[in-house]
Write a protein that holds these residues in place. Structure first.
Motif, PDB file in Angstrom:
ATOM      1  N   TYR A 181      -2.521   2.130   3.828  1.00 45.60           N
ATOM      2  CA  TYR A 181      -1.182   1.725   4.248  1.00 45.60           C
ATOM      3  C   TYR A 181      -1.260   0.556   5.225  1.00 45.60           C
ATOM      4  O   TYR A 181      -0.528  -0.434   5.091  1.00 45.60           O
ATOM      5  N   ARG A 182      -2.140   0.669   6.200  1.00 48.58           N
ATOM      6  CA  ARG A 182      -2.255  -0.391   7.223  1.00 48.58           C
ATOM      7  C   ARG A 182      -2.867  -1.664   6.670  1.00 48.58           C
ATOM      8  O   ARG A 182      -2.705  -2.739   7.260  1.00 48.58           O
ATOM      9  N   GLY A 183      -3.598  -1.558   5.548  1.00 52.94           N
ATOM     10  CA  GLY A 183      -4.277  -2.725   5.001  1.00 52.94           C
ATOM     11  C   GLY A 183      -5.669  -2.917   5.571  1.00 52.94           C
ATOM     12  O   GLY A 183      -6.281  -3.969   5.376  1.00 52.94           O
ATOM     13  N   ASP A 184      -6.188  -1.864   6.245  1.00 49.98           N
ATOM     14  CA  ASP A 184      -7.546  -1.962   6.797  1.00 49.98           C
ATOM     15  C   ASP A 184      -8.567  -2.071   5.677  1.00 49.98           C
ATOM     16  O   ASP A 184      -9.565  -2.795   5.797  1.00 49.98           O
ATOM     17  N   VAL A 185      -8.343  -1.312   4.609  1.00 52.61           N
ATOM     18  CA  VAL A 185      -9.223  -1.338   3.436  1.00 52.61           C
ATOM     19  C   VAL A 185      -8.343  -1.275   2.194  1.00 52.61           C
ATOM     20  O   VAL A 185      -7.226  -0.774   2.236  1.00 52.61           O
ATOM     21  N   GLU A 186      -8.873  -1.770   1.083  1.00 52.20           N
ATOM     22  CA  GLU A 186      -8.191  -1.603  -0.201  1.00 52.20           C
ATOM     23  C   GLU A 186      -9.249  -1.578  -1.289  1.00 52.20           C
ATOM     24  O   GLU A 186      -9.696  -2.621  -1.772  1.00 52.20           O
ATOM     25  N   PRO A 187      -9.688  -0.366  -1.691  1.00 48.59           N
ATOM     26  CA  PRO A 187     -10.793  -0.249  -2.643  1.00 48.59           C
ATOM     27  C   PRO A 187     -10.432  -0.495  -4.097  1.00 48.59           C
ATOM     28  O   PRO A 187     -11.337  -0.628  -4.926  1.00 48.59           O
ATOM     29  N   ASP A 189      -6.807  -1.954  -5.394  1.00 45.43           N
ATOM     30  CA  ASP A 189      -5.773  -2.916  -5.767  1.00 45.43           C
ATOM     31  C   ASP A 189      -6.034  -4.320  -5.230  1.00 45.43           C
ATOM     32  O   ASP A 189      -6.935  -4.548  -4.423  1.00 45.43           O
ATOM     33  N   ARG A 190      -5.204  -5.258  -5.668  1.00 44.23           N
ATOM     34  CA  ARG A 190      -5.418  -6.683  -5.399  1.00 44.23           C
ATOM     35  C   ARG A 190      -5.395  -6.999  -3.918  1.00 44.23           C
ATOM     36  O   ARG A 190      -6.146  -7.862  -3.432  1.00 44.23           O
ATOM     37  N   VAL A 191      -4.537  -6.323  -3.175  1.00 43.00           N
ATOM     38  CA  VAL A 191      -4.376  -6.618  -1.762  1.00 43.00           C
ATOM     39  C   VAL A 191      -4.020  -5.327  -1.036  1.00 43.00           C
ATOM     40  O   VAL A 191      -3.443  -4.404  -1.619  1.00 43.00           O
ATOM     41  N   GLY A 192      -4.377  -5.235   0.242  1.00 44.36           N
ATOM     42  CA  GLY A 192      -4.043  -4.064   1.029  1.00 44.36           C
ATOM     43  C   GLY A 192      -2.707  -4.233   1.741  1.00 44.36           C
ATOM     44  O   GLY A 192      -2.152  -5.328   1.825  1.00 44.36           O
ATOM     45  N   GLY A 193      -2.207  -3.121   2.261  1.00 40.00           N
ATOM     46  CA  GLY A 193      -0.948  -3.141   2.981  1.00 40.00           C
ATOM     47  C   GLY A 193       0.053  -2.200   2.357  1.00 40.00           C
ATOM     48  O   GLY A 193      -0.308  -1.282   1.606  1.00 40.00           O
ATOM     49  N   HIS A 194       1.341  -2.423   2.646  1.00 39.84           N
ATOM     50  CA  HIS A 194       2.376  -1.514   2.151  1.00 39.84           C
ATOM     51  C   HIS A 194       3.673  -2.262   1.884  1.00 39.84           C
ATOM     52  O   HIS A 194       3.845  -3.418   2.292  1.00 39.84           O
ATOM     53  N   ILE A 195       4.584  -1.591   1.203  1.00 36.84           N
ATOM     54  CA  ILE A 195       5.909  -2.148   0.958  1.00 36.84           C
ATOM     55  C   ILE A 195       6.639  -2.251   2.300  1.00 36.84           C
ATOM     56  O   ILE A 195       6.672  -1.282   3.062  1.00 36.84           O
ATOM     57  N   ARG A 274       5.758 -10.538  -4.428  1.00 33.81           N
ATOM     58  CA  ARG A 274       6.337  -9.434  -3.679  1.00 33.81           C
ATOM     59  C   ARG A 274       5.762  -9.419  -2.264  1.00 33.81           C
ATOM     60  O   ARG A 274       4.583  -9.632  -2.057  1.00 33.81           O
ATOM     61  N   PRO A 275       6.604  -9.132  -1.269  1.00 33.47           N
ATOM     62  CA  PRO A 275       6.128  -9.135   0.114  1.00 33.47           C
ATOM     63  C   PRO A 275       5.200  -7.963   0.406  1.00 33.47           C
ATOM     64  O   PRO A 275       5.326  -6.897  -0.198  1.00 33.47           O
ATOM     65  N   VAL A 276       4.270  -8.181   1.313  1.00 34.94           N
ATOM     66  CA  VAL A 276       3.305  -7.163   1.720  1.00 34.94           C
ATOM     67  C   VAL A 276       3.305  -7.072   3.239  1.00 34.94           C
ATOM     68  O   VAL A 276       3.219  -8.099   3.934  1.00 34.94           O
ATOM     69  N   ALA A 277       3.419  -5.866   3.756  1.00 35.30           N
ATOM     70  CA  ALA A 277       3.333  -5.644   5.190  1.00 35.30           C
ATOM     71  C   ALA A 277       1.989  -4.994   5.517  1.00 35.30           C
ATOM     72  O   ALA A 277       1.450  -4.238   4.717  1.00 35.30           O
ATOM     73  N   VAL A 278       1.465  -5.291   6.685  1.00 35.13           N
ATOM     74  CA  VAL A 278       0.201  -4.696   7.130  1.00 35.13           C
ATOM     75  C   VAL A 278       0.385  -4.183   8.551  1.00 35.13           C
ATOM     76  O   VAL A 278       1.362  -4.507   9.227  1.00 35.13           O
TER      77      VAL A 278
END
Length: 283
Positions: A181-187, A189-195, A274-278
């Protein structure tokens, strides 16, 4: 019929005059799936031993469509899904119980699909196969074909635009681990983070150490503390619409209706527009 059923209550139901249809949906996400490889589907484990009378259901092939623009586990073709359910003996007038190896994610996906397509009586075995203390069988049953015909729309379904809107007007839960959710890691998908606007609510907070769901009042208190109370409209997403179904199930146990964004982060993050929040949850 309650959304979850205990192992002892299932044993009693199976010994009754009108036992439920029993579906074995053992499955485990593989990070290799991002590279196009299949997930572990539990078929060998099913063959080695399952609850007597259970029919194996393949999550990747029967509870989801092929990976693509709609995410890693988009909605299945309803003809394929319906045929799989009828093959397993599912009928509209007969209760269904679904279980997996214990995590509950795969069973919840089957539960959600059956509920969304109109089946009125579906439960998940609380704690999965690990909670079962009865005998196991190696015989694959050949049930009489069921009559279930999927009629989608009985419960809430979100697309990407609907999820974005709900994050602004209601509560949109992100059921993934906090670090994703925070975008610390993303094993995967294309990018980490959340809606943007989504609230972190990992599925791990819904169960006790033994994998069983927490009591309904504890779950209600948890979700209320995260903003889901007082008639607020609620939605859930995860990585690809599997663990998110588990969160929808937990919300149902708590008495809170919720919609599922099936495409989830695997669909959302695939579009660079699409926007991404971290970062941490602002709450």
């Amino acid at each position: 019929m309650n959304a979850i059923i205990s192992a002892s209550d299932l044993a009693t139901a199976l010994a009754g005059e009108a036992p439920p249809v029993l579906l074995d949906v053992r499955w485990q996400l593989s990070v290799a799936k991002a590279a196009g490889e299949p997930s572990f589907d539990g078929r060998a484990e099913y063959a080695a031993g399952h609850i007597p009378g259970a029919v194996f259901v393949d999550l990747d092939r029967e509870l989801a469509g092929p990976p693509g623009a709609g995410g890693r586990h988009p909605l299945p073709d309803l003809e394929v899904f319906g045929a799989a359910m009828r093959r397993a003996g599912v009928s509209a007038g007969r209760p269904v119980v679904v279980y997996d190896g214990g995590q509950g994610w795969a069973a919840a996906r089957a539960w959600w699909l059956l509920r969304w397509t109109g089946h009125p009586e579906v439960s998940v075995l609380d704690g999965g196969l690990t909670a079962w203390e009865g005998p196991l069988s190696v015989e694959a049953p050949s049930p009489e074909a069921g009559d279930f015909r999927p009629a989608p729309g009985a419960t809430g379904l979100l697309d990407a635009d609907g999820a974005a809107a709900l994050a602004r007007t209601g509560v949109l839960f992100d059921a993934r681990a906090g670090e994703r959710y925070r975008g610390d890691v993303e094993p995967i998908d294309r990018v980490g983070g959340h809606i943007p606007g989504a609230v972190s609510a990992p599925t791990t907070g819904n169960v006790a150490a033994d994998g069983r769901f927490r009591p309904a009042d504890e779950l209600a208190a948890r979700f209320a503390s995260l903003g889901a109370s007082g008639g607020t409209e609620v939605g859930v997403y995860c990585g690809s619409g599997v663990s998110g179904a588990h969160e929808v199930l937990a919300l149902a146990v708590a008495g809170i209706p919720a919609a599922l964004y099936v495409g989830s982060w695997s669909e959302w993050s695939s579009d660079p527009e699409r926007p991404v929040a971290v970062g941490p949850d602002p709450q």
